[in-house]
Design a protein around this motif. Structure first.
Motif, PDB file in Angstrom:
ATOM      1  N   LEU A   7       1.181  -1.461   0.345  1.00 43.14           N
ATOM      2  CA  LEU A   7       0.070   0.055  -0.022  1.00 43.14           C
ATOM      3  C   LEU A   7       0.594   1.452  -0.146  1.00 43.14           C
ATOM      4  O   LEU A   7       2.035   1.647   0.431  1.00 43.14           O
ATOM      5  N   CYS A 157      -5.845   8.509  -0.202  1.00 50.91           N
ATOM      6  CA  CYS A 157      -5.572   7.525  -0.337  1.00 50.91           C
ATOM      7  C   CYS A 157      -4.481   6.955  -0.874  1.00 50.91           C
ATOM      8  O   CYS A 157      -3.774   7.536  -2.642  1.00 50.91           O
ATOM      9  N   CYS A 182     -10.278   8.518  -1.672  1.00 56.15           N
ATOM     10  CA  CYS A 182     -10.225   7.589  -0.989  1.00 56.15           C
ATOM     11  C   CYS A 182     -11.407   6.555  -1.336  1.00 56.15           C
ATOM     12  O   CYS A 182     -12.303   6.243  -0.533  1.00 56.15           O
ATOM     13  N   TYR A 208      -8.798   5.950   4.527  1.00 56.98           N
ATOM     14  CA  TYR A 208      -7.889   6.535   4.628  1.00 56.98           C
ATOM     15  C   TYR A 208      -7.214   5.866   5.912  1.00 56.98           C
ATOM     16  O   TYR A 208      -6.027   5.836   6.281  1.00 56.98           O
ATOM     17  N   THR A 210      -7.818   3.216   7.451  1.00 55.57           N
ATOM     18  CA  THR A 210      -7.494   1.695   7.858  1.00 55.57           C
ATOM     19  C   THR A 210      -5.928   2.060   7.179  1.00 55.57           C
ATOM     20  O   THR A 210      -5.467   0.790   8.092  1.00 55.57           O
ATOM     21  N   GLN A 211      -6.089   2.971   6.555  1.00 57.41           N
ATOM     22  CA  GLN A 211      -4.628   3.181   5.630  1.00 57.41           C
ATOM     23  C   GLN A 211      -3.666   3.803   7.087  1.00 57.41           C
ATOM     24  O   GLN A 211      -2.443   2.780   6.953  1.00 57.41           O
ATOM     25  N   THR A 212      -4.279   4.589   7.701  1.00 57.57           N
ATOM     26  CA  THR A 212      -2.849   4.631   8.403  1.00 57.57           C
ATOM     27  C   THR A 212      -2.942   4.390   9.794  1.00 57.57           C
ATOM     28  O   THR A 212      -2.220   5.011  10.501  1.00 57.57           O
TER      29      THR A 212
END
Length: 685
Positions: A7, A157, A182, A208, A210-212
């Motif tokens: 990612l 994102c 996103c 966003y 979830t990714q951070t």
């Protein structure tokens, strides 16, 4: 074939931070177009003086370039958009000639390799005149020439990056990785940019978060009081001053405004003002206050105002007049608003118009409320508690103070100081407090000097002479709330101070340093009134306060090489006998409030007065002798004596006035000292 999927880490959700502003200004190519007068530039509520020290700026037909680096951590493009103006102001009337011919301007943010956010090559306007409005040019967002880019609607994102080890698949298109809205679709494949899911309503899309690593179902993932995405930072802007009637009978009003102890307009020598006459108007567009609040915190604020008129200083004692005090109520449910107030006691009448606007910011560290993003000694969790006036940070019998939520900002530095007075007649002088507060504000540190308005600042019963030990063992424990030890420094202003080494008559003192322990772990100070002349307490106040921030007395030897505001100091370098770790590039002869022996000689006031006396005696004696000669030799001798006495008195007074700017210069730290301030790591509440 092996496919590796990763990612792309998203970028921050914040508005673009402004690290640098670049300005090019062209002076018209016509007769008398140039000027040597002071010029200032305003953008985003900030003011910058346009001056290249090694160049004669604003000459006919020339284009001058100015670059300003910004160290304010919250200055962003959102502020430029919120204020919505750019201005150039010629600060003085030329008196003779046509003033300055403003030809054109270009403005860049952060880099001149991108298009300018504003450009206009055809301003072609004379700036001059007795009224400040005639010397000011303003452009408003939306007019021709603006090209301020819009912020993306959501934090960008990432989408999977595919790494291929099979050469047969090398032609696969994997270039697009940006997903601005996103929604899981790369920008180059996205046919619509709509609102993505935000399950917890914190302003950050689920993808966003979830990714951070933050929680898409909890608006405050780390429980520190700040929402992951959508907190409010509200700015108070002074937009207009209208002068219906000035106070001065002769000349004009040198008008300035003090907001929460800070002087506006900003000027390095602490003497900024606006020249105002009857029926004149000026548009400052300067930010005078700001508050940071999480959702659920009241957004109605108060700001203390003091309208003042600048006069001369006599020996370091300002003679400024306070025209009127006021408390402004502002903010509310909406993001923006405007209010006009009238101040008209006595012979003056001024209308002041204010506007507020709100920008949204995310928790600088949504995964750890114990982090200290701006390194002011206060964790994000503690700052959230201060901002909402958490009951755990005040005594049980004290209520929250209406209008003073939002005093702590997780991305801006704050300095909290309680100043108690040893007796009702011994408050710290207002001008001294104003000078010290202004110095910190101009360096992007928000000063909160509580001498009564935040619940502290008591008038204490005391003995005529107070020692530092008395303050530490008696007054502070009895009158300083225990809950404040987590974020406040404590100062006591007394009539006379007794020092264990100097005896009675010392100016002030902060904690003696224990070897190996930074001063700032014991943030207490005491200031004496009797040992000072006039408002000398401003120097002592900022000097002793500097010790609590880790600063030492400058020394003349053993300094690290290559001094600069950013040069590192060796960790094993010890500067003086008090075991205080010093900073580079500051010597004992530099102008700084941290001088080892601050007295009137350091300020330059006594030398200025002495020079004035000498010159006054010579000039006065010469004039007196010339007049007395009309009555014979005896008259000439007598006239010289009388003229010398009168001239000496007048010259001394004039010398002290002209030399008093040295006093304001000493109420300051060296640039390297500002860069080296160490804010206390207070014990956790």
């Amino acid at each position: 074939m092996l496919l590796f999927v990763a990612l792309l880490i998203p970028t921050s959700a914040q508005a673009e931070h402004i690290n640098k502003i670049i300005i090019e200004i062209t002076t018209g190519d016509v007769r008398f177009a140039g000027t040597d007068d002071k010029m200032v530039f305003q953008i985003g509520g900030k003011t910058f003086t346009l001056d290249n020290p090694d160049r004669d700026d604003f000459e006919r037909g020339n284009t001058d370039r100015f670059e300003f680096r910004n160290d304010d951590p919250i200055f962003s493009t959102d502020m430029v958009r919120g204020v919505g103006t750019i201005s150039v102001t010629k600060m003085e009337d030329s008196t003779f000639g046509g003033g300055w011919r403003f030809g054109g301007i270009k403005v860049w943010i952060n880099s001149d390799t991108t298009p300018p956010i504003y450009q206009n090559s055809d301003v072609n306007r004379w700036l001059d005149g007795d009224n400040l409005s005639d010397r000011q040019w303003i452009t408003t967002l939306g007019e021709d020439g603006w090209s301020l880019p819009e912020e993306p609607p959501f934090p960008p994102c990432g989408v999977p990056i595919i790494t291929l080890t099979n050469p047969d698949l090398a032609s696969l298109d994997v270039e697009s990785t940006l997903d601005s809205d996103c929604d899981g679709i790369p920008d180059d494949s996205d046919t619509s940019f709509d609102t993505p899911p935000d399950s917890d309503g914190d302003g950050l899309p689920d993808l966003y978060e979830t990714q951070t690593g933050s929680s898409p179902t909890n608006p405050d993932s780390d429980g520190d009081g700040w929402h992951d995405g959508k907190n409010r930072r509200t700015f108070l802007l002074l937009t207009r001053i209208q002068g219906r009637d000035e106070d001065e009978d002769i000349g004009h009003d040198e008008l300035y405004l003090v907001a929460e102890d800070v002087r506006f307009p900003e000027q390095d020598d602490l003497r900024g003002y606006w020249e105002m006459n009857d029926n004149t108007e000026v548009s400052p567009f300067v930010i005078i206050d700001s508050r940071a609040t999480a959702p659920g915190t009241p957004a109605v604020f108060k700001t203390r105002l003091r309208l003042r008129e600048s006069d001369f200083e006599f020996f370091e004692s300002p003679t400024d007049d306070t025209l009127q005090d006021a408390v402004l109520d502002w903010g509310g449910a909406g993001d923006t608003g405007e209010v006009t107030i009238t101040l008209n006691q006595g012979d003056f009448e001024y209308l002041l118009t204010f506007r507020w606007f709100t920008v949204y910011f995310r928790d600088p560290n949504a995964l750890s409320g114990m982090s200290d993003f701006e390194q002011d000694g206060l964790t994000e969790a503690l700052e959230a508690r201060i901002s909402r006036q958490d009951p755990s940070l005040r005594p049980a019998d004290k209520d929250r103070i209406e209008g003073y939520d939002g005093l702590a900002d997780p991305e801006g530095r704050q300095l909290f100081i309680e100043v108690d007075a040893a007796g009702a007649d011994h408050h710290i002088p207002y001008d001294a407090k104003q000078m010290v507060a202004s110095r910190f504000h101009y360096r992007h540190i928000a000063p909160r000097i509580d001498d009564g308005y935040l619940g502290g600042g008591e008038d204490l019963d005391y003995e005529n002479i107070v020692s530092f030990n008395d303050m530490k063992t008696n007054y502070r424990p009895a009158h300083f709330w225990n809950e404040r030890r987590f974020f406040f420094r404590y100062a006591l202003f007394v009539d006379q101070m007794e020092d264990e080494f100097l005896g009675i008559g010392a100016n002030g003192r902060s904690d003696r340093t224990i070897p190996g322990v930074p001063r700032s772990r014991e943030p207490d100070l005491i200031i004496s009134r009797t040992s000072m002349l006039g408002h000398f307490s401003a120097i002592v106040f900022i000097h002793e306060l500097g010790h609590t921030l880790g600063l030492c007395h400058p020394i003349g030897t053993s300094e690290p090489p290559i001094p600069s505001p950013t040069c590192p100091t060796p960790s094993n370098w010890v500067a003086d006998s008090e075991h205080c770790v010093h900073y580079c590039g500051v010597g004992e002869d530099d102008i700084t409030a941290m001088g080892d022996d601050i007295d009137l000689l350091n300020t330059g006031i006594i030398p200025g007065a002495a020079t004035g006396i000498g010159a006054g005696i010579l000039i006065g004696a010469g004039i007196g002798a010339a007049i007395g000669a009309l009555f014979g030799a005896g008259g000439a001798f007598g006239g010289a004596i009388v003229g010398g006495i009168v001239g000496g008195i007048l010259g001394g007074a004039l010398g002290s006035i002209l030399g008093s700017d040295a006093y304001a210069r000493v109420v300051d730290y060296h640039p390297n000292e500002w860069a080296a301030l160490f804010f206390s790591v207070f014990p956790s509440p």
